[in-house]
Design a protein around this motif. Structure first.
Motif, PDB file in Angstrom:
ATOM      1  N   ALA A 131       0.836  -1.204   0.000  1.00  0.00           N
ATOM      2  CA  ALA A 131       0.000   0.000   0.000  1.00  0.00           C
ATOM      3  C   ALA A 131       0.873   1.257   0.000  1.00  0.00           C
ATOM      4  O   ALA A 131       0.572   2.228  -0.709  1.00  0.00           O
ATOM      5  CB  ALA A 131      -0.934  -0.006   1.207  1.00  0.00           C
ATOM      6  N   GLN A 150       2.525   1.741  -3.487  1.00  0.00           N
ATOM      7  CA  GLN A 150       1.518   2.155  -4.461  1.00  0.00           C
ATOM      8  C   GLN A 150       1.082   3.600  -4.217  1.00  0.00           C
ATOM      9  O   GLN A 150       0.924   4.363  -5.161  1.00  0.00           O
ATOM     10  CB  GLN A 150       0.306   1.225  -4.447  1.00  0.00           C
ATOM     11  N   ALA A 151       0.905   3.992  -2.962  1.00  0.00           N
ATOM     12  CA  ALA A 151       0.487   5.360  -2.645  1.00  0.00           C
ATOM     13  C   ALA A 151       1.561   6.379  -3.004  1.00  0.00           C
ATOM     14  O   ALA A 151       1.252   7.552  -3.240  1.00  0.00           O
ATOM     15  CB  ALA A 151       0.140   5.473  -1.158  1.00  0.00           C
ATOM     16  N   HIS A 163       6.227  -1.873 -10.371  1.00  0.00           N
ATOM     17  CA  HIS A 163       5.287  -2.831  -9.799  1.00  0.00           C
ATOM     18  C   HIS A 163       5.848  -3.415  -8.509  1.00  0.00           C
ATOM     19  O   HIS A 163       7.042  -3.303  -8.238  1.00  0.00           O
ATOM     20  CB  HIS A 163       4.955  -3.958 -10.788  1.00  0.00           C
ATOM     21  N   HIS A 219       1.095  -6.068  -8.231  1.00  0.00           N
ATOM     22  CA  HIS A 219       0.467  -4.792  -7.868  1.00  0.00           C
ATOM     23  C   HIS A 219       1.141  -3.700  -8.694  1.00  0.00           C
ATOM     24  O   HIS A 219       2.339  -3.462  -8.538  1.00  0.00           O
ATOM     25  CB  HIS A 219       0.651  -4.511  -6.375  1.00  0.00           C
ATOM     26  N   ASP A 251      -0.370   1.988 -10.869  1.00  0.00           N
ATOM     27  CA  ASP A 251      -1.659   2.683 -10.984  1.00  0.00           C
ATOM     28  C   ASP A 251      -2.705   2.180  -9.993  1.00  0.00           C
ATOM     29  O   ASP A 251      -3.850   2.618 -10.006  1.00  0.00           O
ATOM     30  CB  ASP A 251      -2.193   2.587 -12.407  1.00  0.00           C
ATOM     31  N   GLY A 252      -2.319   1.249  -9.121  1.00  0.00           N
ATOM     32  CA  GLY A 252      -3.237   0.723  -8.119  1.00  0.00           C
ATOM     33  C   GLY A 252      -3.949  -0.550  -8.538  1.00  0.00           C
ATOM     34  O   GLY A 252      -4.611  -1.187  -7.723  1.00  0.00           O
ATOM     35  N   SER A 253      -3.819  -0.941  -9.790  1.00  0.00           N
ATOM     36  CA  SER A 253      -4.448  -2.182 -10.251  1.00  0.00           C
ATOM     37  C   SER A 253      -3.605  -3.378  -9.816  1.00  0.00           C
ATOM     38  O   SER A 253      -2.435  -3.230  -9.446  1.00  0.00           O
ATOM     39  CB  SER A 253      -4.612  -2.173 -11.772  1.00  0.00           C
ATOM     40  N   SER A 254      -4.197  -4.550  -9.860  1.00  0.00           N
ATOM     41  CA  SER A 254      -3.462  -5.762  -9.514  1.00  0.00           C
ATOM     42  C   SER A 254      -4.019  -6.937 -10.299  1.00  0.00           C
ATOM     43  O   SER A 254      -5.138  -6.887 -10.800  1.00  0.00           O
ATOM     44  CB  SER A 254      -3.544  -6.042  -8.012  1.00  0.00           C
TER      45      SER A 254
END
Length: 76
Positions: free
Chosen positions: A20, A23-24, A33, A41, A44-47
């Motif tokens: 988290a 990603q943030a 990634h 992950h 862009d926050g997608s996984s």
């Protein structure tokens, strides 16, 4: 990054927090990634799930794999 006690609820929670965080802060860190618990992950926050590679290390259960773009953090 090796995740202490990765096979306990606390270890999983720590790894989840690491993912988290990166990603943030993806732009500042130059994140491409992260891989944690057999899941890719993206910045862009997608996984997305990954195929089973056969053991906890190769499936990234015992560590968080972090890949950066072009060397990572802008300050270095």
């Amino acid at each position: 990054m090796l995740t202490p006690q990765w096979d306990t609820p606390g270890g999983k929670a720590l790894g989840d927090r690491m993912v988290a965080f990166v990603q943030a802060n993806a732009q500042e860190l130059g994140l491409d990634h992260a891989i944690w618990r057999q899941t890719m992950h993206n910045a862009d926050g997608s996984s997305s799930g990954m195929e089973d590679r056969g053991d906890p290390n190769q499936n990234h259960f015992n560590h968080v794999h972090i890949a950066s773009i072009g060397g990572g953090y802008n300050g270095y």
